[in-house]
Design an enzyme around this catalytic site. Structure first.
Site, PDB file in Angstrom:
ATOM      1  N   ASP A   1       0.789  -1.296   0.077  1.00  0.00           N
ATOM      2  CA  ASP A   1      -0.101   0.118   0.006  1.00  0.00           C
ATOM      3  C   ASP A   1       0.697   1.143   0.157  1.00  0.00           C
ATOM      4  O   ASP A   1       0.787   1.972   1.011  1.00  0.00           O
ATOM      5  CB  ASP A   1      -0.983  -0.070   1.279  1.00  0.00           C
ATOM      6  CG  ASP A   1      -2.130   1.090   1.076  1.00  0.00           C
ATOM      7  OD1 ASP A   1      -2.357   1.292  -0.084  1.00  0.00           O
ATOM      8  OD2 ASP A   1      -2.667   1.272   2.127  1.00  0.00           O
TER       9      ASP A   1
ATOM     10  N   LYS B   1       1.665   4.822  -0.806  1.00  0.00           N
ATOM     11  CA  LYS B   1       1.072   5.825  -1.272  1.00  0.00           C
ATOM     12  C   LYS B   1       1.554   7.023  -0.243  1.00  0.00           C
ATOM     13  O   LYS B   1       2.291   6.853   0.760  1.00  0.00           O
ATOM     14  CB  LYS B   1      -0.264   5.721  -1.147  1.00  0.00           C
ATOM     15  CG  LYS B   1      -0.927   5.560   0.435  1.00  0.00           C
ATOM     16  CD  LYS B   1      -2.353   5.164   0.386  1.00  0.00           C
ATOM     17  CE  LYS B   1      -2.766   4.668   1.527  1.00  0.00           C
ATOM     18  NZ  LYS B   1      -4.450   4.403   1.961  1.00  0.00           N
TER      19      LYS B   1
END
Length: 221
Positions: free
Chosen positions: A22, A24
């Protein structure tokens, strides 16, 4: 650079290796010295070095999920490389990936196709954060954009490893060579599709997460 080094450490120096899954902006934190730290390991997976991937339920954030992971649940360190490439585009543009996707869609383009066209045509002004008011080094932005596109290639095999990304960020000549190879391969693929008139051409490489239920994306750990 610090984010790239952090991901490279997870991939190459941990045993078993760690896949973040993930990558980001909201999962990158800054310390007192404004050094970037990779955080939030709620979706992380461990992977043995002898394995090429782990198969798992799709988790992550829309537009940051690698195509092979989205389509068949195969996660590897190359999924993090894809997320890092999207992160670079967000840093360059000052926009979130979903906002960039909407902007591209106004031109009837998919996000990465749109960025590719801007970079090839050297129209970086349409991509760079407007708040910079033109105060940026065009050569550096072009190189970062090229690196972002190399990291977000459809095939995980074609994406660089994070250790290679670090060398490119440090000014290694490998970026120019890989970019040239990427352009040549893209040209061949475009010619092939144009010749065959594939009936599903517009559907190919469509990795939108719009058909995935919200609880399959980033959410409760």
């Amino acid at each position: 650079m610090s984010t790239a080094k952090g991901l490279a450490y997870l991939h190459d120096h941990c045993n078993p290796k760690i896949i973040h899954r993930d990558v980001k902006a909201s999962n990158i934190f800054l310390d007192e010295e404004f050094e970037a730290l990779v955080g939030d390991f709620g979706l992380a997976k461990l992977m043995d070095y002898k394995d090429t991937h782990v198969t798992t339920c799709v988790r992550g954030t829309s537009w940051h999920i690698a195509p092979e992971y989205l389509s068949n649940g195969k996660a590897s360190e190359k999924c993090d490389v894809f997320g890092y490439g999207v992160l670079l585009l967000e840093l360059i543009s000052g926009r979130g990936a979903s906002d960039l996707a909407l902007l591209a869609n106004h031109n009837n383009d998919r996000l990465l196709d749109w960025v590719t066209r801007l970079v090839k045509e050297k129209r970086l002004g349409a991509l760079v954060d407007a708040d910079l008011e033109g105060n940026y080094n065009e050569e550096e932005v072009e190189q970062l954009s090229q690196l972002a596109l190399l990291c977000t290639q459809d095939s995980p095999m074609e994406r660089p490893k994070m250790c290679e990304v670090i060398r490119m960020l440090e000014g290694d000549d490998g970026l120019a060579e890989k970019w040239k190879q990427w352009q040549e391969e893209t040209f061949k693929q475009q010619n092939y599709f144009n010749l065959t008139h594939h009936p599903n051409l517009n559907l190919m490489h469509d990795y939108s997460t719009s058909r995935i239920l919200p609880d399959e994306l980033s959410g409760p750990r």
